[in-house]
Design a protein around this motif. Structure first.
Motif, PDB file in Angstrom:
ATOM      1  N   ILE A  11      38.579  24.746  38.006  1.00  0.00           N
ATOM      2  CA  ILE A  11      38.730  26.086  37.465  1.00  0.00           C
ATOM      3  C   ILE A  11      38.333  26.073  35.987  1.00  0.00           C
ATOM      4  O   ILE A  11      38.861  25.273  35.209  1.00  0.00           O
ATOM      5  CB  ILE A  11      40.181  26.581  37.638  1.00  0.00           C
ATOM      6  N   ASP A  12      37.386  26.932  35.626  1.00  0.00           N
ATOM      7  CA  ASP A  12      36.994  27.079  34.225  1.00  0.00           C
ATOM      8  C   ASP A  12      38.093  27.839  33.488  1.00  0.00           C
ATOM      9  O   ASP A  12      38.709  28.758  34.049  1.00  0.00           O
ATOM     10  CB  ASP A  12      35.684  27.854  34.105  1.00  0.00           C
ATOM     11  N   CYS A  13      38.318  27.469  32.223  1.00  0.00           N
ATOM     12  CA  CYS A  13      39.401  28.108  31.478  1.00  0.00           C
ATOM     13  C   CYS A  13      39.227  27.888  29.979  1.00  0.00           C
ATOM     14  O   CYS A  13      38.310  27.194  29.548  1.00  0.00           O
ATOM     15  CB  CYS A  13      40.746  27.543  31.930  1.00  0.00           C
ATOM     16  N   LYS A  66      36.663  34.731  30.739  1.00  0.00           N
ATOM     17  CA  LYS A  66      36.512  35.341  32.054  1.00  0.00           C
ATOM     18  C   LYS A  66      36.104  36.800  31.864  1.00  0.00           C
ATOM     19  O   LYS A  66      36.708  37.513  31.084  1.00  0.00           O
ATOM     20  CB  LYS A  66      37.833  35.252  32.812  1.00  0.00           C
ATOM     21  N   VAL A  67      35.069  37.240  32.578  1.00  0.00           N
ATOM     22  CA  VAL A  67      34.598  38.614  32.410  1.00  0.00           C
ATOM     23  C   VAL A  67      34.548  39.410  33.715  1.00  0.00           C
ATOM     24  O   VAL A  67      34.491  40.629  33.678  1.00  0.00           O
ATOM     25  CB  VAL A  67      33.205  38.665  31.726  1.00  0.00           C
ATOM     26  N   VAL A  68      34.531  38.761  34.864  1.00  0.00           N
ATOM     27  CA  VAL A  68      34.466  39.469  36.145  1.00  0.00           C
ATOM     28  C   VAL A  68      35.445  38.844  37.128  1.00  0.00           C
ATOM     29  O   VAL A  68      36.018  37.784  36.880  1.00  0.00           O
ATOM     30  CB  VAL A  68      33.040  39.448  36.749  1.00  0.00           C
ATOM     31  N   LYS A  69      35.583  39.488  38.268  1.00  0.00           N
ATOM     32  CA  LYS A  69      36.465  38.985  39.317  1.00  0.00           C
ATOM     33  C   LYS A  69      36.000  37.606  39.782  1.00  0.00           C
ATOM     34  O   LYS A  69      34.817  37.332  39.868  1.00  0.00           O
ATOM     35  CB  LYS A  69      36.439  39.972  40.497  1.00  0.00           C
ATOM     36  N   ASN A  70      36.992  36.748  40.095  1.00  0.00           N
ATOM     37  CA  ASN A  70      36.686  35.417  40.636  1.00  0.00           C
ATOM     38  C   ASN A  70      35.875  35.547  41.926  1.00  0.00           C
ATOM     39  O   ASN A  70      36.134  36.428  42.732  1.00  0.00           O
ATOM     40  CB  ASN A  70      37.953  34.659  41.039  1.00  0.00           C
ATOM     41  N   ARG A  71      34.948  34.635  42.145  1.00  0.00           N
ATOM     42  CA  ARG A  71      34.253  34.568  43.433  1.00  0.00           C
ATOM     43  C   ARG A  71      35.017  33.674  44.391  1.00  0.00           C
ATOM     44  O   ARG A  71      34.839  33.761  45.604  1.00  0.00           O
ATOM     45  CB  ARG A  71      32.829  34.053  43.231  1.00  0.00           C
ATOM     46  N   VAL A  72      35.843  32.796  43.871  1.00  0.00           N
ATOM     47  CA  VAL A  72      36.712  31.932  44.672  1.00  0.00           C
ATOM     48  C   VAL A  72      38.104  32.062  44.075  1.00  0.00           C
ATOM     49  O   VAL A  72      38.258  32.129  42.859  1.00  0.00           O
ATOM     50  CB  VAL A  72      36.249  30.458  44.600  1.00  0.00           C
ATOM     51  N   HIS A  73      39.112  32.117  44.922  1.00  0.00           N
ATOM     52  CA  HIS A  73      40.471  32.153  44.400  1.00  0.00           C
ATOM     53  C   HIS A  73      41.384  31.340  45.302  1.00  0.00           C
ATOM     54  O   HIS A  73      41.031  31.022  46.432  1.00  0.00           O
ATOM     55  CB  HIS A  73      40.977  33.597  44.249  1.00  0.00           C
ATOM     56  N   GLY A 126      44.280  35.207  33.526  1.00  0.00           N
ATOM     57  CA  GLY A 126      43.658  36.352  34.190  1.00  0.00           C
ATOM     58  C   GLY A 126      42.904  36.024  35.469  1.00  0.00           C
ATOM     59  O   GLY A 126      42.270  36.909  36.045  1.00  0.00           O
ATOM     60  N   ASN A 127      42.956  34.787  35.945  1.00  0.00           N
ATOM     61  CA  ASN A 127      42.290  34.423  37.188  1.00  0.00           C
ATOM     62  C   ASN A 127      43.086  34.988  38.366  1.00  0.00           C
ATOM     63  O   ASN A 127      44.300  34.799  38.445  1.00  0.00           O
ATOM     64  CB  ASN A 127      42.193  32.894  37.325  1.00  0.00           C
ATOM     65  N   GLU A 128      42.394  35.652  39.286  1.00  0.00           N
ATOM     66  CA  GLU A 128      43.051  36.237  40.433  1.00  0.00           C
ATOM     67  C   GLU A 128      43.444  35.171  41.446  1.00  0.00           C
ATOM     68  O   GLU A 128      42.749  34.187  41.639  1.00  0.00           O
ATOM     69  CB  GLU A 128      42.134  37.253  41.127  1.00  0.00           C
ATOM     70  N   PHE A 129      44.587  35.400  42.085  1.00  0.00           N
ATOM     71  CA  PHE A 129      45.013  34.594  43.235  1.00  0.00           C
ATOM     72  C   PHE A 129      45.899  35.474  44.094  1.00  0.00           C
ATOM     73  O   PHE A 129      46.283  36.569  43.698  1.00  0.00           O
ATOM     74  CB  PHE A 129      45.714  33.292  42.811  1.00  0.00           C
ATOM     75  N   CYS A 130      46.186  35.030  45.306  1.00  0.00           N
ATOM     76  CA  CYS A 130      47.004  35.817  46.215  1.00  0.00           C
ATOM     77  C   CYS A 130      48.222  35.026  46.651  1.00  0.00           C
ATOM     78  O   CYS A 130      48.157  33.819  46.862  1.00  0.00           O
ATOM     79  CB  CYS A 130      46.212  36.164  47.491  1.00  0.00           C
ATOM     80  N   LEU A 131      49.328  35.747  46.794  1.00  0.00           N
ATOM     81  CA  LEU A 131      50.481  35.213  47.524  1.00  0.00           C
ATOM     82  C   LEU A 131      50.288  35.700  48.936  1.00  0.00           C
ATOM     83  O   LEU A 131      50.185  36.898  49.192  1.00  0.00           O
ATOM     84  CB  LEU A 131      51.799  35.745  46.953  1.00  0.00           C
ATOM     85  N   ASP A 132      50.184  34.765  49.858  1.00  0.00           N
ATOM     86  CA  ASP A 132      49.828  35.079  51.244  1.00  0.00           C
ATOM     87  C   ASP A 132      50.945  34.627  52.163  1.00  0.00           C
ATOM     88  O   ASP A 132      51.508  33.600  52.000  1.00  0.00           O
ATOM     89  CB  ASP A 132      48.507  34.357  51.554  1.00  0.00           C
TER      90      ASP A 132
END
Length: 132
Positions: A11-13, A66-73, A126-132
């Motif tokens: 993950i880039d940060c 970070k400028v756009v939505k993650n392509r992988v999360h 600000g990196n998107e992730f989901c609770l699934d």
């Protein structure tokens, strides 16, 4: 048939140490030992699954933000096998824990007949992730 290979998620940060410690807490992982004292900023830091089953997660410093939505999360699987109100309660409980660590609550997607409910989140950078 190809054999299964070990892999790591990178993950880039902007702050690898801080982000690695956040994700170690989220995933129940262990952060790498602290880097040796240096005047240079730490360019990468990792956390690992103490059981050795899950992938290593590496955080690497990059110059751009970070400028756009993650392509992988990452999907943090807290509601596996649960449905309805029981699933929503598990998602809410974990969401509250992660918000206390600095995560940001996103959109709650309710079950739609094909997919179970999941909670969108953002980590401390600000990196998107989901609770699934």
């Amino acid at each position: 048939m190809a054999s299964v290979r070990n892999f790591q998620v990178t993950i880039d940060c902007t702050d690898p140490v801080r982000l690695a410690h956040f994700w170690a807490e989220v995933l129940g992982y262990v952060a790498s030992p602290p880097p040796e004292e240096s005047e240079e900023p730490v360019n990468w830091f990792a956390c690992t699954d103490p059981s050795g089953v899950g992938p290593r997660v590496l955080f690497q410093r990059v110059p751009e933000g970070k400028v756009v939505k993650n392509r992988v999360h990452l999907d943090v699987r807290v509601g596996t096998g649960l449905v309805g109100e029981e699933r929503l309660a598990a998602l809410e409980s974990e969401c509250a824990r992660l918000v206390a660590l600095g995560a940001v609550r996103g959109t709650l997607l309710l079950a739609d007949g094909q997919n179970e409910s999941c909670q969108g989140m953002q980590d401390i950078e600000g990196n998107e992730f989901c609770l699934d």
